[in-house]
Design a protein around this motif. Structure first.
Motif, PDB file in Angstrom:
ATOM      1  N   TYR A   1       0.848  -1.192   0.000  1.00 11.15           N
ATOM      2  CA  TYR A   1       0.000   0.000   0.000  1.00 11.15           C
ATOM      3  C   TYR A   1       0.887   1.246   0.000  1.00 11.15           C
ATOM      4  O   TYR A   1       2.037   1.207   0.445  1.00 11.15           O
ATOM      5  CB  TYR A   1      -0.884   0.022   1.239  1.00 11.15           C
ATOM      6  N   VAL A   2       0.342   2.352  -0.473  1.00  8.80           N
ATOM      7  CA  VAL A   2       1.023   3.647  -0.421  1.00  8.80           C
ATOM      8  C   VAL A   2       0.121   4.614   0.347  1.00  8.80           C
ATOM      9  O   VAL A   2      -0.996   4.910  -0.093  1.00  8.80           O
ATOM     10  CB  VAL A   2       1.317   4.191  -1.834  1.00  8.80           C
ATOM     11  N   ASP A   3       0.585   5.052   1.502  1.00  8.78           N
ATOM     12  CA  ASP A   3      -0.218   5.948   2.348  1.00  8.78           C
ATOM     13  C   ASP A   3      -1.607   5.367   2.623  1.00  8.78           C
ATOM     14  O   ASP A   3      -2.628   6.066   2.540  1.00  8.78           O
ATOM     15  CB  ASP A   3      -0.344   7.335   1.703  1.00  8.78           C
ATOM     16  N   ASP A   4      -1.637   4.094   2.939  1.00  8.19           N
ATOM     17  CA  ASP A   4      -2.866   3.364   3.275  1.00  8.19           C
ATOM     18  C   ASP A   4      -3.831   3.225   2.106  1.00  8.19           C
ATOM     19  O   ASP A   4      -5.004   2.883   2.298  1.00  8.19           O
ATOM     20  CB  ASP A   4      -3.591   4.019   4.467  1.00  8.19           C
ATOM     21  N   HIS A   5      -3.371   3.467   0.893  1.00  6.50           N
ATOM     22  CA  HIS A   5      -4.174   3.291  -0.315  1.00  6.50           C
ATOM     23  C   HIS A   5      -3.584   2.165  -1.166  1.00  6.50           C
ATOM     24  O   HIS A   5      -2.358   2.049  -1.286  1.00  6.50           O
ATOM     25  CB  HIS A   5      -4.176   4.555  -1.179  1.00  6.50           C
ATOM     26  N   GLU A   6      -4.452   1.357  -1.764  1.00  5.84           N
ATOM     27  CA  GLU A   6      -3.973   0.492  -2.825  1.00  5.84           C
ATOM     28  C   GLU A   6      -3.480   1.384  -3.957  1.00  5.84           C
ATOM     29  O   GLU A   6      -4.149   2.352  -4.333  1.00  5.84           O
ATOM     30  CB  GLU A   6      -5.092  -0.417  -3.335  1.00  5.84           C
ATOM     31  N   ASP A   7      -2.320   1.063  -4.495  1.00  7.86           N
ATOM     32  CA  ASP A   7      -1.685   1.940  -5.481  1.00  7.86           C
ATOM     33  C   ASP A   7      -1.760   1.291  -6.858  1.00  7.86           C
ATOM     34  O   ASP A   7      -1.022   0.347  -7.155  1.00  7.86           O
ATOM     35  CB  ASP A   7      -0.229   2.203  -5.091  1.00  7.86           C
TER      36      ASP A   7
ATOM     37  N   ALA B   1      -0.935   2.341  -9.808  1.00  9.20           N
ATOM     38  CA  ALA B   1       0.269   2.463 -10.640  1.00  9.20           C
ATOM     39  C   ALA B   1       1.284   1.374 -10.307  1.00  9.20           C
ATOM     40  O   ALA B   1       1.890   0.777 -11.204  1.00  9.20           O
ATOM     41  CB  ALA B   1       0.893   3.852 -10.464  1.00  9.20           C
ATOM     42  N   SER B   2       1.457   1.096  -9.019  1.00  2.00           N
ATOM     43  CA  SER B   2       2.382   0.039  -8.611  1.00  2.00           C
ATOM     44  C   SER B   2       1.892  -1.336  -9.059  1.00  2.00           C
ATOM     45  O   SER B   2       2.688  -2.192  -9.475  1.00  2.00           O
ATOM     46  CB  SER B   2       2.554   0.047  -7.088  1.00  2.00           C
ATOM     47  N   LEU B   3       0.582  -1.550  -8.966  1.00  8.10           N
ATOM     48  CA  LEU B   3       0.008  -2.818  -9.400  1.00  8.10           C
ATOM     49  C   LEU B   3       0.243  -3.033 -10.894  1.00  8.10           C
ATOM     50  O   LEU B   3       0.616  -4.135 -11.334  1.00  8.10           O
ATOM     51  CB  LEU B   3      -1.490  -2.841  -9.088  1.00  8.10           C
ATOM     52  N   ILE B   4       0.028  -2.000 -11.680  1.00  5.29           N
ATOM     53  CA  ILE B   4       0.207  -2.112 -13.129  1.00  5.29           C
ATOM     54  C   ILE B   4       1.677  -2.342 -13.477  1.00  5.29           C
ATOM     55  O   ILE B   4       2.003  -3.155 -14.348  1.00  5.29           O
ATOM     56  CB  ILE B   4      -0.359  -0.868 -13.832  1.00  5.29           C
ATOM     57  N   ALA B   5       2.570  -1.638 -12.771  1.00  7.12           N
ATOM     58  CA  ALA B   5       4.006  -1.839 -13.015  1.00  7.12           C
ATOM     59  C   ALA B   5       4.403  -3.286 -12.709  1.00  7.12           C
ATOM     60  O   ALA B   5       5.170  -3.907 -13.468  1.00  7.12           O
ATOM     61  CB  ALA B   5       4.827  -0.875 -12.155  1.00  7.12           C
ATOM     62  N   LYS B   6       3.872  -3.843 -11.626  1.00  5.71           N
ATOM     63  CA  LYS B   6       4.182  -5.234 -11.282  1.00  5.71           C
ATOM     64  C   LYS B   6       3.593  -6.192 -12.315  1.00  5.71           C
ATOM     65  O   LYS B   6       4.197  -7.223 -12.638  1.00  5.71           O
ATOM     66  CB  LYS B   6       3.641  -5.552  -9.885  1.00  5.71           C
TER      67      LYS B   6
ATOM     68  N   PHE C   1      -7.922  -4.948  -7.780  1.00  2.00           N
ATOM     69  CA  PHE C   1      -7.901  -3.596  -7.221  1.00  2.00           C
ATOM     70  C   PHE C   1      -9.284  -3.274  -6.697  1.00  2.00           C
ATOM     71  O   PHE C   1     -10.268  -3.319  -7.434  1.00  2.00           O
ATOM     72  CB  PHE C   1      -7.504  -2.589  -8.309  1.00  2.00           C
ATOM     73  N   ALA C   2      -9.379  -2.992  -5.398  1.00  2.00           N
ATOM     74  CA  ALA C   2     -10.664  -2.668  -4.776  1.00  2.00           C
ATOM     75  C   ALA C   2     -10.776  -1.160  -4.606  1.00  2.00           C
ATOM     76  O   ALA C   2      -9.857  -0.513  -4.096  1.00  2.00           O
ATOM     77  CB  ALA C   2     -10.785  -3.352  -3.420  1.00  2.00           C
ATOM     78  N   ASN C   3     -11.909  -0.617  -5.022  1.00  2.00           N
ATOM     79  CA  ASN C   3     -12.156   0.815  -4.896  1.00  2.00           C
ATOM     80  C   ASN C   3     -13.621   1.049  -4.540  1.00  2.00           C
ATOM     81  O   ASN C   3     -14.486   0.889  -5.403  1.00  2.00           O
ATOM     82  CB  ASN C   3     -11.804   1.550  -6.187  1.00  2.00           C
TER      83      ASN C   3
END
Length: 370
Positions: free
Chosen positions: A137-143, A145-150, A161-163
Motif C-alpha cells: 500500500y502507499v499511504d494506506d491506499h492500494e496503489d 500504478a504500482s500494481l500495473i508496473a508489477k 484492485f478494490a475501490n
C-alpha cells in the motif's frame, strides 16, 4: 484400504480459510457478542420490501432458482444502462471471483494484488495454482500504478484492485482508474472490486465503457443493501467475458429467495439512501469514539472505519483481543503497516455504545501488557 487421490495442487495448499467468522468465536467462548461490528455487514438490514419479497418467495423454495437470473439481470441492466449480455449474477463477489480465476488462471500464471488486500481473492488464485505477486500500500491506499508496473514485470493475467478498499476504507477517484487502463499490459484484465462503491463519495465509481475488454467490475448486495447472508453479487463487463462465465458458473447457485430479495432491494432506492445516511452518522460516531481515546482514524468511504491504535500490529492485536473478550467483535488488517489498525464496522447506537465502553479498557490492558 482405499483413500482419495488428491491433486498435487490440493495437497500443497494449507488447510485454512480466509476469515474466521463471528459464530466461530461465539462457539469458542460459549457466549454471543454484544456488538457484531467486524464483518462489514449492514446491521441496518435490507429494505422492508426486500424482506417481504423473500418471505413471499419462501413457499416456492421447493423449486430451483431461475438459472438465468432473468428478472434480476434485466433490472440490474436497466439500473446501470447496459445490456443484459454485459452482466452476470453470482453467489456474492466471492463466488464471482472464484469463477473469474477459474476462467483465466492456470497453474503458474501470474496474478497481481496489494499486500494485505482482500484475502479471499488470494484464496481463489492459490486454489487454481496461480502465482501471486504483491505490492505494498502507499499511504494506506492500494496503489494502482504500482500494481500495473508489477503486472508488466510479471506478465500477469489479472490485477485485483478494490475501490473503495478493504481493509483500509480508502478510495481513488474513478476518473483516475479509467485513465490508468491505458497503462495495462496487453492481455491483462483489471478486476475492479466495487463492493463498497454505493457508500463512497460521488466520483469514486469508474465510468468505464461497458464494452471495454480490459476491466471487469464487481458489485454486491452484501454491503449497502444489507443482504450479506443472501449471497448476491454481479459482474459488469464486455459481452465476450460475461458470456464465458456461463461455461463454468454454477447455473443453479442462486436460490430464488435471494433473487426475489435482491430484485426488491434494487427497486427501493429510498431505503438505500436512508441506510447511507445511517452509515455516515455511525462513521462519525466511530471517529469520535476513537478521538476520545486519543486515537486517529483513516478517512473512510465505506461502512467501516480503520482506527490507528498508535502502535504496531502486536499492540493492535492485543487491543482487538481485549474487545473480543468484552463482547465486541471487530477485525484488523493482516499486513504491516496497516495492521497497526483495527477495523470497526458501522453499527446501531447500542453497538457503538458497547464499543465505546470496551475500547478504553482494551487500550488500558494492551498498554499494560506492552
Amino acid at each position: 484400504m482405499t483413500y482419495p487421490r488428491y491433486t498435487k495442487l490440493a495437497e500443497s495448499l494449507p488447510a485454512t480459510v480466509p476469515f474466521v467468522g463471528p459464530e466461530a468465536h461465539e462457539r469458542e467462548t460459549g457466549r454471543a457478542f454484544n456488538a457484531r461490528i467486524g464483518a462489514n455487514e449492514s446491521v441496518f438490514g435490507p429494505s422492508p420490501k426486500a424482506i417481504a419479497a423473500m418471505q413471499t418467495a419462501v413457499p416456492d423454495v421447493w423449486m430451483y432458482g431461475d438459472s438465468e437470473n432473468h428478472d434480476l439481470r434485466h433490472a440490474l441492466a436497466a439500473h446501470h444502462g447496459v445490456n443484459t449480455e454485459n452482466l452476470v449474477v453470482g453467489e456474492g463477489i466471492d463466488g464471482l471471483l472464484g469463477y473469474l480465476v477459474r476462467l483465466l488462471v492456470e497453474v503458474g500464471d501470474s496474478v497481481v494484488t496489494s499486500d494485505g488486500a482482500y484475502p479471499t481473492f488470494n484464496y481463489h488464485v492459490a486454489g487454481f495454482g496461480g502465482v501471486l505477486h504483491k505490492v505494498p500500500y502507499v499511504d494506506d491506499h492500494e496503489d494502482l500504478a504500482s500494481l500495473i508496473a508489477k503486472a508488466h514485470e510479471t506478465d500477469a493475467k489479472l490485477i485485483y484492485f478494490a475501490n473503495p478498499d478493504n481493509p483500509m476504507a480508502t478510495w481513488s477517484k474513478g476518473e483516475d482508474v479509467v485513465k490508468a487502463l491505458d497503462s495495462l499490459p496487453e492481455g491483462c484484465l483489471l478486476v475492479l472490486d466495487e463492493a463498497y462503491v454505493e457508500l463512497a463519495p460521488q466520483g469514486t465509481a469508474a465510468l468505464v465503457d461497458i464494452n471495454d475488454p480490459r476491466v471487469v467490475r464487481m458489485r454486491t448486495f452484501s454491503k449497502a443493501y444489507g443482504m450479506a447472508g443472501a449471497r448476491v453479487g454481479y459482474a459488469l463487463g464486455a459481452e465476450p467475458l460475461i458470456t464465458n462465465f456461463n461455461k463454468i458458473r454454477n447455473h443453479f447457485g442462486m436460490n430464488r429467495i435471494s433473487q426475489a430479495g435482491a430484485l426488491a432491494a434494487l427497486d427501493d432506492q429510498t431505503y438505500l439512501a436512508e441506510t447511507l445516511a445511517k452509515v455516515a452518522t455511525a462513521r462519525d460516531e466511530i471517529v469520535q469514539i476513537a478521538s476520545q481515546n486519543g486515537l486517529s482514524t483513516v478517512p473512510s468511504a465505506t461502512n467501516f472505519v480503520a482506527i490507528d491504535c498508535g502502535g504496531d500490529g502486536a499492540f493492535a492485536k492485543t487491543v482487538l483481543d481485549g474487545l473480543v473478550t468484552r463482547g465486541v467483535f471487530v477485525r484488523m488488517p493482516f499486513v504491516a503497516p496497516q495492521n497497526r489498525c483495527i477495523r470497526v464496522s458501522c453499527g446501531e447506537a447500542s453497538d457503538l455504545a458497547a464499543f465505546g465502553a470496551a475500547l478504553p479498557e482494551a487500550l488500558k490492558d494492551a498498554t499494560q501488557q506492552g
